[in-house]
Design a protein around this motif. Sequence first.
Motif, PDB file in Angstrom:
ATOM      1  N   ASP A 210       0.937  -1.195  -0.073  1.00  0.00           N
ATOM      2  CA  ASP A 210       0.122   0.004   0.059  1.00  0.00           C
ATOM      3  C   ASP A 210       0.847   1.219  -0.086  1.00  0.00           C
ATOM      4  O   ASP A 210       0.673   2.098  -0.698  1.00  0.00           O
ATOM      5  CB  ASP A 210      -0.904   0.000   1.355  1.00  0.00           C
TER       6      ASP A 210
ATOM      7  N   ASP B 108       3.961   1.604  -0.903  1.00  0.00           N
ATOM      8  CA  ASP B 108       4.822   1.747  -2.351  1.00  0.00           C
ATOM      9  C   ASP B 108       3.717   2.458  -3.210  1.00  0.00           C
ATOM     10  O   ASP B 108       4.111   3.133  -4.361  1.00  0.00           O
ATOM     11  CB  ASP B 108       5.394   0.354  -2.604  1.00  0.00           C
ATOM     12  N   SER B 109       2.501   1.715  -3.164  1.00  0.00           N
ATOM     13  CA  SER B 109       1.593   2.350  -4.240  1.00  0.00           C
ATOM     14  C   SER B 109       1.364   3.599  -4.078  1.00  0.00           C
ATOM     15  O   SER B 109       1.334   4.397  -5.091  1.00  0.00           O
ATOM     16  CB  SER B 109       0.311   1.493  -4.013  1.00  0.00           C
ATOM     17  N   HIS B 110       0.982   4.075  -2.789  1.00  0.00           N
ATOM     18  CA  HIS B 110       0.887   5.566  -2.635  1.00  0.00           C
ATOM     19  C   HIS B 110       1.932   6.443  -3.196  1.00  0.00           C
ATOM     20  O   HIS B 110       1.693   7.470  -3.716  1.00  0.00           O
ATOM     21  CB  HIS B 110       0.364   5.641  -1.239  1.00  0.00           C
TER      22      HIS B 110
ATOM     23  N   GLU C 272       4.296   5.802  -5.428  1.00  0.00           N
ATOM     24  CA  GLU C 272       4.455   5.738  -6.922  1.00  0.00           C
ATOM     25  C   GLU C 272       3.312   6.590  -7.466  1.00  0.00           C
ATOM     26  O   GLU C 272       3.764   7.357  -8.439  1.00  0.00           O
ATOM     27  CB  GLU C 272       4.368   4.326  -7.638  1.00  0.00           C
ATOM     28  N   SER C 273       2.152   6.530  -6.715  1.00  0.00           N
ATOM     29  CA  SER C 273       1.186   7.620  -7.413  1.00  0.00           C
ATOM     30  C   SER C 273       1.703   9.179  -7.174  1.00  0.00           C
ATOM     31  O   SER C 273       1.366   9.729  -8.082  1.00  0.00           O
ATOM     32  CB  SER C 273      -0.147   7.234  -6.595  1.00  0.00           C
TER      33      SER C 273
END
Length: 326
Positions: free
Chosen positions: A260, A262-264, A266-267
């Motif tokens: 989660d 890492d996803s935030h 990268e976004s």
Amino acid sequence: MIVTRTPLRISFAGGGTDFHGFYEKEEGGVVSAAIDKYIYIIIKARFDDKIRLGYSTTEMVEQIDDLQHELVREAMRKVGLRGGVEISTMADIPSEGSGLGSSSSVTVGVLHALYAYQGELVTAEQLAKEACEIEIDILGKPIGKQDQYIAAYGGLRSFRFCQDGSVSTERLKISDERLLRFSEQVLLFFTGRTRQSSTILTEQKSNIDDKMKVLSVMRKQADEMREVLESDAPLSRVGRILHAGWQHKKGLASGISSGDIDSHYESALDAGAIGGKVAGAGGGGFLLLFCPPDRQASVREALKSLKELTFQLDRDGSKVIFNVQR
């Protein structure tokens, strides 16, 4: 009645080099800043000799040894106050697992309040040093020294952690205009989870010998961060230092990042942030980002599922904001 106000902090570079296992071998260095989010400590006299302590729960005990809140218990022992007081703590944010140094701010703030209650003036150096003694030496917390020192001193500062255990600090030499431009590009978003940092930090501490080269690079990044902020260099370099530091930090222990997080992150990068990191030990708490003003709307849209914490940097460390003695 005494009320103290002690700031929380953001660590920008060098985190991990303030651990004894690192700085006993080579000097550590950190750049960090106090922010205008606080821990408040209130202390007043009681009619009887009991101790009443209010935080997320309430304790009423006959003697200091019975206190469950170990930071308050050891602070009372340190200053020699045995009872007959009511102490309350309040925080501007979730006070545990935020990654903003709240535990050390509590320790510094409680010490400051207890000394003021007894009519004693103490320096920032004494507060920081004694908070380190309580958390690291007495309670054996797997932490470093930066949080206690920035909570006590405040401002935007560079810290050096020397091999003999001493700590030196300097406020960064930066104009008000550049400081404002810098602070306007730092954003904080709550990941939605708090975490106990002790598991991550215990592993990180045990890995220090194997991670000396990485930590040495992170210490040099603190030097680079200071150089950028004190010069006329483009502030975009701050974001790049943060990004490089985050890549190194994720390798210090397991659980520092997650799918989660890492996803935030990268976004946020895709939306225009230059760099960032998870504040504190990792695993949750706040996501710190460095983003130019013209890209911040896009980043906020990309992270609209997260709650933003608006803040400013604070020049002051722990201070007594109310003092009425009878």
